[in-house]
Design an enzyme around this catalytic site. Structure first.
Site, PDB file in Angstrom:
ATOM      1  N   GLY A  50       0.770  -1.240   0.000  1.00 13.39           N
ATOM      2  CA  GLY A  50       0.000   0.000   0.000  1.00 13.39           C
ATOM      3  C   GLY A  50       0.800   1.288   0.000  1.00 13.39           C
ATOM      4  O   GLY A  50       0.365   2.295  -0.548  1.00 13.39           O
ATOM      5  N   ASP A  92       1.042   3.258   4.703  1.00 13.41           N
ATOM      6  CA  ASP A  92      -0.084   3.880   3.997  1.00 13.41           C
ATOM      7  C   ASP A  92      -1.110   4.434   4.980  1.00 13.41           C
ATOM      8  O   ASP A  92      -1.552   5.573   4.867  1.00 13.41           O
ATOM      9  CB  ASP A  92      -0.743   2.894   3.005  1.00 13.41           C
ATOM     10  N   ASP A 150      -4.252   2.254  11.586  1.00  7.52           N
ATOM     11  CA  ASP A 150      -5.639   2.006  11.947  1.00  7.52           C
ATOM     12  C   ASP A 150      -5.682   1.579  13.420  1.00  7.52           C
ATOM     13  O   ASP A 150      -5.571   2.422  14.308  1.00  7.52           O
ATOM     14  CB  ASP A 150      -6.134   0.928  10.973  1.00  7.52           C
ATOM     15  N   LYS A 209      -6.012   6.953  11.284  1.00 13.06           N
ATOM     16  CA  LYS A 209      -7.386   6.872  11.801  1.00 13.06           C
ATOM     17  C   LYS A 209      -7.301   6.740  13.321  1.00 13.06           C
ATOM     18  O   LYS A 209      -7.449   5.634  13.854  1.00 13.06           O
ATOM     19  CB  LYS A 209      -8.095   5.632  11.236  1.00 13.06           C
ATOM     20  N   PHE A 230     -13.466   3.367   5.352  1.00 11.76           N
ATOM     21  CA  PHE A 230     -12.579   2.485   4.592  1.00 11.76           C
ATOM     22  C   PHE A 230     -12.237   3.178   3.280  1.00 11.76           C
ATOM     23  O   PHE A 230     -13.114   3.542   2.501  1.00 11.76           O
ATOM     24  CB  PHE A 230     -13.223   1.127   4.321  1.00 11.76           C
ATOM     25  N   VAL A 231     -10.927   3.355   3.054  1.00 11.32           N
ATOM     26  CA  VAL A 231     -10.499   4.126   1.879  1.00 11.32           C
ATOM     27  C   VAL A 231      -9.668   3.269   0.920  1.00 11.32           C
ATOM     28  O   VAL A 231      -9.010   2.304   1.327  1.00 11.32           O
ATOM     29  CB  VAL A 231      -9.695   5.375   2.295  1.00 11.32           C
ATOM     30  N   ARG A 280      -6.118   0.005  -6.193  1.00  9.49           N
ATOM     31  CA  ARG A 280      -4.874   0.650  -5.764  1.00  9.49           C
ATOM     32  C   ARG A 280      -4.494   1.820  -6.655  1.00  9.49           C
ATOM     33  O   ARG A 280      -3.855   2.772  -6.229  1.00  9.49           O
ATOM     34  CB  ARG A 280      -3.699  -0.337  -5.871  1.00  9.49           C
TER      35      ARG A 280
HETATM   36  P1  5GP Z   1      -3.470  -1.647  11.689  1.00  6.21           P
HETATM   37  O1  5GP Z   1      -2.502  -2.726  12.016  1.00  6.21           O
HETATM   38  O2  5GP Z   1      -3.032  -0.269  12.105  1.00  6.21           O
HETATM   39  O3  5GP Z   1      -4.849  -1.972  12.205  1.00  6.21           O
HETATM   40  O4  5GP Z   1      -3.705  -1.681  10.132  1.00  6.21           O
HETATM   41  C1  5GP Z   1      -2.856  -1.138   9.218  1.00  6.21           C
HETATM   42  C2  5GP Z   1      -3.095  -1.746   7.859  1.00  6.21           C
HETATM   43  O5  5GP Z   1      -4.481  -2.049   7.642  1.00  6.21           O
HETATM   44  C3  5GP Z   1      -2.731  -0.779   6.776  1.00  6.21           C
HETATM   45  O6  5GP Z   1      -1.385  -0.910   6.406  1.00  6.21           O
HETATM   46  C4  5GP Z   1      -3.653  -1.178   5.648  1.00  6.21           C
HETATM   47  O7  5GP Z   1      -3.076  -2.206   4.894  1.00  6.21           O
HETATM   48  C5  5GP Z   1      -4.875  -1.720   6.342  1.00  6.21           C
HETATM   49  N1  5GP Z   1      -5.949  -0.707   6.418  1.00  6.21           N
HETATM   50  C6  5GP Z   1      -6.408  -0.068   7.510  1.00  6.21           C
HETATM   51  N2  5GP Z   1      -7.393   0.792   7.207  1.00  6.21           N
HETATM   52  C7  5GP Z   1      -7.563   0.702   5.870  1.00  6.21           C
HETATM   53  C8  5GP Z   1      -8.431   1.377   4.936  1.00  6.21           C
HETATM   54  O8  5GP Z   1      -9.265   2.233   5.246  1.00  6.21           O
HETATM   55  N3  5GP Z   1      -8.281   1.019   3.629  1.00  6.21           N
HETATM   56  C9  5GP Z   1      -7.392   0.080   3.201  1.00  6.21           C
HETATM   57  N4  5GP Z   1      -7.348  -0.183   1.897  1.00  6.21           N
HETATM   58  N5  5GP Z   1      -6.559  -0.566   4.055  1.00  6.21           N
HETATM   59  C10 5GP Z   1      -6.646  -0.252   5.376  1.00  6.21           C
END
Ligand code: 5GP
Length: 188
Positions: A46, A101, A104, A132, A157-158, A170
């Site tokens: 990403g 990228d 979350d 986020k 969700f983006v 992508r």
């Molecule tokens: P975390 O471990 O912080 O929960 O998640 C990070 C990963 O989740 C990011 O690198 C991404 O791959 C995915 N992710 C989280 N939110 C989104 C979103 O809104 N869109 C997309 N496409 N991927 C997300």
């Protein structure tokens, strides 16, 4: 009938923000030397577009390497992040800037930071295109705080600008909010 994609940040807005981030990072790392350049660790896949634009705008000596990390399936986390942290990446004594990228829940960055701290990096910071904060796991609110953030966004969700939905979208030039349940045939 609602649309499946709505623009959150245009390509122009993202590009302008990358210029600002690159200027801030270059200023903060102005003491970096050619002997020990800044090491950008870009998460695959990403963050590739973001990292490629960012590194070309930095004015300090820099190198790039890649980490394979994935945790999402569809629009929700699939569980613990799966890592291939590239055992061959030697971070001992290095100034590491993880380029992500989107942050979350914070699980991914928490695991990456722990791993590279254990491997002896001199310094580890996070640069993320999107954050986020409202989705952060409570126990990671204090510890996973990105140093450089393109844009803070709400719990949406983006896709686009490198971000996918099950490997699709992508290459969309703008960052778009994806509504999977909206009417088919409204893709841009
Ligand atoms: P975390 O471990 O912080 O929960 O998640 C990070 C990963 O989740 C990011 O690198 C991404 O791959 C995915 N992710 C989280 N939110 C989104 C979103 O809104 N869109 C997309 N496409 N991927 C997300």
């Amino acid at each position: 009938m609602s649309e499946r994609f709505t623009i959150l940040k245009t390509n122009e807005e993202v590009s302008r923000r990358i210029d600002e981030l690159a200027a801030a990072i270059s200023a903060d790392y102005c003491d970096i030397t050619e002997e020990n350049p800044l090491l950008l660790l870009c998460t695959l896949r990403g963050a590739v577009f973001f990292a490629a634009d960012l590194i070309r705008k930095l004015t300090v000596p820099s190198e790039i390497n890649f980490l394979k990390v994935h945790s999402y399936q569809g629009t929700r986390p699939a569980g613990s992040p799966i890592f291939d942290l590239g055992e061959r990446i030697d971070v001992r004594g290095r100034y590491v800037l993880v380029v992500e990228d989107i942050v979350d829940t914070g699980q991914t960055m928490d695991t990456v930071i722990r791993n590279f701290s254990d491997k002896g990096a001199a310094d580890i910071r996070i640069c993320t295109m999107l954050d986020k904060p409202s989705r952060r796991y409570p126990q990671l609110k204090e510890t996973v705080v990105p140093d450089y953030i393109g844009f803070e966004i709400p719990d949406l969700f983006v896709v686009g600008w490198g971000l996918d939905y099950d490997e699709k979208y992508r290459l969309l030039p703008d960052i778009m909010v994806y509504h999977p349940d909206a009417e088919e045939g409204k893709e841009q």
